[in-house]
Design a protein around this motif. Structure first.
Motif, PDB file in Angstrom:
ATOM      1  N   GLY A 161      45.416  26.861 -37.872  1.00 20.47           N
ATOM      2  CA  GLY A 161      46.031  25.556 -37.751  1.00 20.47           C
ATOM      3  C   GLY A 161      46.560  25.140 -39.109  1.00 20.47           C
ATOM      4  O   GLY A 161      46.557  25.932 -40.056  1.00 20.47           O
ATOM      5  N   TYR A 162      47.002  23.903 -39.221  1.00 20.85           N
ATOM      6  CA  TYR A 162      47.597  23.384 -40.446  1.00 20.85           C
ATOM      7  C   TYR A 162      46.628  22.430 -41.135  1.00 20.85           C
ATOM      8  O   TYR A 162      45.892  21.707 -40.483  1.00 20.85           O
ATOM      9  N   ARG A 163      46.682  22.410 -42.450  1.00 21.82           N
ATOM     10  CA  ARG A 163      45.955  21.413 -43.218  1.00 21.82           C
ATOM     11  C   ARG A 163      46.806  21.033 -44.422  1.00 21.82           C
ATOM     12  O   ARG A 163      47.285  21.896 -45.145  1.00 21.82           O
ATOM     13  N   ASP A 164      47.004  19.723 -44.601  1.00 21.63           N
ATOM     14  CA  ASP A 164      47.778  19.235 -45.745  1.00 21.63           C
ATOM     15  C   ASP A 164      47.122  19.728 -47.032  1.00 21.63           C
ATOM     16  O   ASP A 164      45.893  19.763 -47.132  1.00 21.63           O
ATOM     17  N   ASN A 165      47.943  20.088 -48.012  1.00 22.57           N
ATOM     18  CA  ASN A 165      47.375  20.480 -49.305  1.00 22.57           C
ATOM     19  C   ASN A 165      47.926  19.593 -50.418  1.00 22.57           C
ATOM     20  O   ASN A 165      48.787  18.741 -50.192  1.00 22.57           O
ATOM     21  N   ASP A 166      47.423  19.791 -51.617  1.00 24.41           N
ATOM     22  CA  ASP A 166      47.759  18.923 -52.748  1.00 24.41           C
ATOM     23  C   ASP A 166      49.124  19.214 -53.381  1.00 24.41           C
ATOM     24  O   ASP A 166      49.583  18.451 -54.216  1.00 24.41           O
ATOM     25  N   ASN A 167      49.767  20.313 -52.999  1.00 25.42           N
ATOM     26  CA  ASN A 167      51.063  20.626 -53.605  1.00 25.42           C
ATOM     27  C   ASN A 167      52.235  20.347 -52.672  1.00 25.42           C
ATOM     28  O   ASN A 167      53.314  20.880 -52.850  1.00 25.42           O
ATOM     29  N   PHE A 208      42.894  20.376 -37.329  1.00 24.29           N
ATOM     30  CA  PHE A 208      43.698  21.574 -37.605  1.00 24.29           C
ATOM     31  C   PHE A 208      45.184  21.305 -37.428  1.00 24.29           C
ATOM     32  O   PHE A 208      45.951  22.201 -37.101  1.00 24.29           O
ATOM     33  N   HIS A 209      45.593  20.066 -37.626  1.00 29.37           N
ATOM     34  CA  HIS A 209      47.004  19.719 -37.513  1.00 29.37           C
ATOM     35  C   HIS A 209      47.401  18.858 -38.712  1.00 29.37           C
ATOM     36  O   HIS A 209      46.554  18.280 -39.394  1.00 29.37           O
ATOM     37  N   ALA A 210      48.702  18.784 -38.955  1.00 28.74           N
ATOM     38  CA  ALA A 210      49.230  17.961 -40.045  1.00 28.74           C
ATOM     39  C   ALA A 210      48.815  16.506 -39.820  1.00 28.74           C
ATOM     40  O   ALA A 210      48.889  15.998 -38.698  1.00 28.74           O
ATOM     41  N   GLN A 211      48.375  15.836 -40.875  1.00 30.03           N
ATOM     42  CA  GLN A 211      47.855  14.475 -40.765  1.00 30.03           C
ATOM     43  C   GLN A 211      48.897  13.466 -40.287  1.00 30.03           C
ATOM     44  O   GLN A 211      48.552  12.520 -39.586  1.00 30.03           O
ATOM     45  N   TYR A 212      50.148  13.661 -40.631  1.00 31.60           N
ATOM     46  CA  TYR A 212      51.174  12.699 -40.235  1.00 31.60           C
ATOM     47  C   TYR A 212      51.316  12.622 -38.715  1.00 31.60           C
ATOM     48  O   TYR A 212      51.784  11.620 -38.179  1.00 31.60           O
ATOM     49  N   LEU A 213      50.901  13.661 -37.983  1.00 34.10           N
ATOM     50  CA  LEU A 213      51.047  13.672 -36.527  1.00 34.10           C
ATOM     51  C   LEU A 213      50.226  12.556 -35.873  1.00 34.10           C
ATOM     52  O   LEU A 213      50.670  11.947 -34.903  1.00 34.10           O
ATOM     53  N   ALA A 214      49.041  12.276 -36.414  1.00 37.57           N
ATOM     54  CA  ALA A 214      48.223  11.181 -35.883  1.00 37.57           C
ATOM     55  C   ALA A 214      48.938   9.848 -36.108  1.00 37.57           C
ATOM     56  O   ALA A 214      48.903   8.959 -35.246  1.00 37.57           O
ATOM     57  N   LYS A 215      49.610   9.713 -37.249  1.00 39.50           N
ATOM     58  CA  LYS A 215      50.381   8.492 -37.529  1.00 39.50           C
ATOM     59  C   LYS A 215      51.553   8.363 -36.551  1.00 39.50           C
ATOM     60  O   LYS A 215      51.850   7.263 -36.078  1.00 39.50           O
ATOM     61  N   MET A 216      52.193   9.468 -36.243  1.00 41.11           N
ATOM     62  CA  MET A 216      53.310   9.454 -35.286  1.00 41.11           C
ATOM     63  C   MET A 216      52.818   9.019 -33.905  1.00 41.11           C
ATOM     64  O   MET A 216      53.477   8.225 -33.235  1.00 41.11           O
ATOM     65  N   ASP A 217      51.660   9.546 -33.484  1.00 42.57           N
ATOM     66  CA  ASP A 217      51.092   9.133 -32.196  1.00 42.57           C
ATOM     67  C   ASP A 217      50.786   7.642 -32.195  1.00 42.57           C
ATOM     68  O   ASP A 217      51.077   6.943 -31.221  1.00 42.57           O
ATOM     69  N   ALA A 218      50.203   7.145 -33.278  1.00 46.70           N
ATOM     70  CA  ALA A 218      49.874   5.709 -33.371  1.00 46.70           C
ATOM     71  C   ALA A 218      51.147   4.869 -33.311  1.00 46.70           C
ATOM     72  O   ALA A 218      51.193   3.845 -32.622  1.00 46.70           O
TER      73      ALA A 218
END
Length: 185
Positions: free
Chosen positions: A96-102, A164-174
Motif C-alpha cells: 500500500g501507500y504511506r506518505d513520506n517526508d520527502n 495503507f493509503h495516501a492520507q489525503y484520500l481521507a480528507k477527500m472523503d470527508a
C-alpha cells in the motif's frame, strides 16, 4: 512440479536473501519481465507486513494527473523516480501507500511478501480518481475489471486499506461527505 524458471527464481532468492541484510546496498527488489504486463517489480528478499518495500522519491512535481504521475495531495501530483514507477496494479495488492517526508509515497507491505513475489499495489490506495488507465489485467479473484480510484471503491475495501493509503484520500472523503450534506440542506 516446479518449472525450470521457478527453480532459478528460488535459487536466486535464496542467494540474495543470504546477501540481504543490515547495511547492504541492495534494495530488496528488481525489475523483471512479466508474462502479460510488460515489466514488473519483484521481491529479491522477504518483507514482513508494515515494512517499507520501496521508498518513493519524487523526481519532480507535476501540474496535473497523467498516466505517469502519482497523486500525493488533493491537487498535488508528482513524477516518481526509480523503480517505484514500475510497480504494477492489482486488485489484490501486497503493498500500500504511506506518505513520506520527502514529498513522495513509500510502498509499504500490506501483507507479508515472499522473495520472488511481484510487488503490486491497488492504484486506488494512492489516487482519488483514475483517469488514464486501461482495463485491469491483474487476474486476481477480486479483480474489479477496471482500474479505479479511491472515490469508486466500496466502503469495505476502504476499511480494509486503512493505514495503507495516501492520507489525503481521507480528507477527500470527508470533503465529499460534507458537500453532500450541504447540498441536501
Amino acid at each position: 512440479m516446479f518449472q525450470e524458471e521457478e527453480v532459478l527464481d528460488l535459487k536466486m532468492c535464496d542467494l540474495e536473501g543470504d546477501l540481504q541484510g543490515e547495511g547492504k546496498d541492495e534494495p530488496g527488489y528488481e525489475l523483471r519481465s512479466t508474462p502479460d504486463k510488460g515489466a514488473g517489480v519483484y521481491a529479491t528478499r522477504n518483507f514482513s507486513k508494515n515494512s517499507i518495500v520501496v521508498i518513493g522519491n519524487p523526481i519532480k512535481k507535476a501540474e496535473k494527473n497523467t498516466p505517469w504521475t502519482t497523486q500525493v495531495g488533493i491537487n498535488s501530483f508528482i513524477l516518481r523516480g526509480g523503480l517505484s514507477s514500475k510497480v504494477n496494479h492489482s486488485c489484490s495488492p501486497n503493498v500500500g501507500y504511506r506518505d513520506n517526508d520527502n514529498g513522495g509515497m513509500d510502498y509499504v507491505a500490506f501483507r507479508d511478501i515472499l522473495c520472488g513475489d511481484e510487488i503490486v499495489t491497488d492504484y486506488a490506495m494512492g489516487n482519488y480518481v483514475i483517469e488514464h488507465m486501461p482495463e485491469c489485467l491483474c487476474g486476481s479473484s477480486r479483480c474489479r475489471k477496471q482500474i479505479t480510484g479511491w472515490k469508486d471503491l466500496p466502503g469495505e475495501m476502504k476499511k480494509e486499506y486503512a493505514g495503507f493509503h495516501a492520507q489525503y484520500l481521507a480528507k477527500m472523503d470527508a470533503n465529499e461527505r460534507e458537500s453532500k450534506m450541504n447540498s441536501s440542506i
